[in-house]
Design a protein around this motif. Sequence first.
Motif, PDB file in Angstrom:
ATOM      1  N   ILE A   7       0.881  -1.171   0.000  1.00  0.00           N
ATOM      2  CA  ILE A   7       0.000   0.000   0.000  1.00  0.00           C
ATOM      3  C   ILE A   7       0.916   1.218   0.000  1.00  0.00           C
ATOM      4  O   ILE A   7       1.829   1.315   0.819  1.00  0.00           O
ATOM      5  CB  ILE A   7      -0.910  -0.007   1.243  1.00  0.00           C
ATOM      6  CG1 ILE A   7      -1.780  -1.269   1.246  1.00  0.00           C
ATOM      7  CG2 ILE A   7      -1.746   1.256   1.304  1.00  0.00           C
ATOM      8  CD1 ILE A   7      -2.468  -1.543   2.575  1.00  0.00           C
ATOM      9  N   LYS A   8       0.671   2.135  -0.921  1.00  0.00           N
ATOM     10  CA  LYS A   8       1.585   3.269  -1.112  1.00  0.00           C
ATOM     11  C   LYS A   8       0.999   4.562  -0.550  1.00  0.00           C
ATOM     12  O   LYS A   8      -0.203   4.764  -0.570  1.00  0.00           O
ATOM     13  CB  LYS A   8       1.888   3.428  -2.595  1.00  0.00           C
ATOM     14  CG  LYS A   8       2.585   2.213  -3.191  1.00  0.00           C
ATOM     15  CD  LYS A   8       2.808   2.374  -4.673  1.00  0.00           C
ATOM     16  CE  LYS A   8       3.466   1.132  -5.236  1.00  0.00           C
ATOM     17  NZ  LYS A   8       3.679   1.236  -6.670  1.00  0.00           N
ATOM     18  N   GLU A  14      -8.330   4.555   5.692  1.00  0.00           N
ATOM     19  CA  GLU A  14      -8.507   3.142   5.342  1.00  0.00           C
ATOM     20  C   GLU A  14      -7.183   2.474   4.974  1.00  0.00           C
ATOM     21  O   GLU A  14      -6.903   1.363   5.403  1.00  0.00           O
ATOM     22  CB  GLU A  14      -9.511   2.985   4.192  1.00  0.00           C
ATOM     23  CG  GLU A  14     -10.937   3.366   4.559  1.00  0.00           C
ATOM     24  CD  GLU A  14     -11.178   4.884   4.661  1.00  0.00           C
ATOM     25  OE1 GLU A  14     -10.419   5.680   4.046  1.00  0.00           O
ATOM     26  OE2 GLU A  14     -12.122   5.272   5.371  1.00  0.00           O
ATOM     27  N   THR A  15      -6.364   3.148   4.156  1.00  0.00           N
ATOM     28  CA  THR A  15      -5.102   2.521   3.752  1.00  0.00           C
ATOM     29  C   THR A  15      -4.099   2.492   4.908  1.00  0.00           C
ATOM     30  O   THR A  15      -3.325   1.540   5.026  1.00  0.00           O
ATOM     31  CB  THR A  15      -4.487   3.201   2.511  1.00  0.00           C
ATOM     32  OG1 THR A  15      -4.223   4.579   2.780  1.00  0.00           O
ATOM     33  CG2 THR A  15      -5.404   3.055   1.304  1.00  0.00           C
ATOM     34  N   ALA A  16      -4.132   3.507   5.768  1.00  0.00           N
ATOM     35  CA  ALA A  16      -3.253   3.485   6.949  1.00  0.00           C
ATOM     36  C   ALA A  16      -3.643   2.337   7.872  1.00  0.00           C
ATOM     37  O   ALA A  16      -2.778   1.609   8.375  1.00  0.00           O
ATOM     38  CB  ALA A  16      -3.316   4.824   7.692  1.00  0.00           C
ATOM     39  N   GLY A  83       0.265  11.937   5.090  1.00  0.00           N
ATOM     40  CA  GLY A  83       1.158  11.772   3.942  1.00  0.00           C
ATOM     41  C   GLY A  83       1.777  10.394   3.890  1.00  0.00           C
ATOM     42  O   GLY A  83       1.094   9.401   3.682  1.00  0.00           O
ATOM     43  N   ASN A  84       3.095  10.329   4.120  1.00  0.00           N
ATOM     44  CA  ASN A  84       3.818   9.057   4.068  1.00  0.00           C
ATOM     45  C   ASN A  84       4.224   8.548   5.456  1.00  0.00           C
ATOM     46  O   ASN A  84       5.107   7.699   5.571  1.00  0.00           O
ATOM     47  CB  ASN A  84       5.070   9.188   3.185  1.00  0.00           C
ATOM     48  CG  ASN A  84       6.147  10.050   3.823  1.00  0.00           C
ATOM     49  OD1 ASN A  84       5.860  10.938   4.631  1.00  0.00           O
ATOM     50  ND2 ASN A  84       7.393   9.804   3.444  1.00  0.00           N
ATOM     51  N   ASP A 115       7.393   3.817  -2.838  1.00  0.00           N
ATOM     52  CA  ASP A 115       6.974   2.465  -3.211  1.00  0.00           C
ATOM     53  C   ASP A 115       6.149   1.776  -2.122  1.00  0.00           C
ATOM     54  O   ASP A 115       5.720   0.633  -2.299  1.00  0.00           O
ATOM     55  CB  ASP A 115       8.190   1.602  -3.543  1.00  0.00           C
ATOM     56  CG  ASP A 115       8.900   2.085  -4.794  1.00  0.00           C
ATOM     57  OD1 ASP A 115       8.218   2.579  -5.717  1.00  0.00           O
ATOM     58  OD2 ASP A 115      10.134   1.971  -4.845  1.00  0.00           O
ATOM     59  N   GLY A 116       5.965   2.442  -0.980  1.00  0.00           N
ATOM     60  CA  GLY A 116       5.169   1.872   0.097  1.00  0.00           C
ATOM     61  C   GLY A 116       5.947   0.990   1.054  1.00  0.00           C
ATOM     62  O   GLY A 116       5.356   0.340   1.915  1.00  0.00           O
ATOM     63  N   LEU A 117       7.268   0.972   0.937  1.00  0.00           N
ATOM     64  CA  LEU A 117       8.096   0.208   1.866  1.00  0.00           C
ATOM     65  C   LEU A 117       8.566   1.130   2.982  1.00  0.00           C
ATOM     66  O   LEU A 117       8.839   2.318   2.757  1.00  0.00           O
ATOM     67  CB  LEU A 117       9.295  -0.397   1.143  1.00  0.00           C
ATOM     68  CG  LEU A 117       8.938  -1.400   0.050  1.00  0.00           C
ATOM     69  CD1 LEU A 117      10.190  -1.826  -0.707  1.00  0.00           C
ATOM     70  CD2 LEU A 117       8.223  -2.612   0.640  1.00  0.00           C
ATOM     71  N   MET A 118       8.651   0.592   4.187  1.00  0.00           N
ATOM     72  CA  MET A 118       9.028   1.412   5.328  1.00  0.00           C
ATOM     73  C   MET A 118      10.522   1.721   5.272  1.00  0.00           C
ATOM     74  O   MET A 118      11.349   0.823   5.286  1.00  0.00           O
ATOM     75  CB  MET A 118       8.673   0.706   6.636  1.00  0.00           C
ATOM     76  CG  MET A 118       8.727   1.625   7.834  1.00  0.00           C
ATOM     77  SD  MET A 118       8.330   0.789   9.390  1.00  0.00           S
ATOM     78  CE  MET A 118       6.707   0.130   9.073  1.00  0.00           C
TER      79      MET A 118
END
Length: 139
Positions: A7-8, A14-16, A83-84, A115-118
Amino acid sequence: MTTPTPIKPPFTRETAAAKVQAAEDAWNSRDPDRVALGYAVDSQWRNRSEFVKGRDEIKAFLRRKWAKELGYRLKKELWAFDGNRISVRFEYEWHDDSGQWYRSHGNENWEFNPDGLMGRREASINDIPIREEERRFKA
């Protein structure tokens, strides 16, 4: 093992929440290879007083952690997002090799790459000894 499509950011509520649930599920697997897939190859962590960098160090850290923290069971809760970035509060329970149970409480701040990676994880954690009958999270 293949990397799932993450998930980006930017995150919605919802996405969080989905990102937090995916992290909880991965950590509860106690599989360092699976967990590491959610992190950038150059991810940087602060976990308590330990500093970890990159997937190889993350895997080594998790192997050490779960060799010590037996019966590990985790629950994460979305605290805030923007945000991110996502912040979570969490509790997990585990026992040591003598059978003493602990509940660990903490907060994490996460920052994700496009890219959605931590890319960054900051974790503050406190451990409290508990009796087995006080456990909340049973497998």
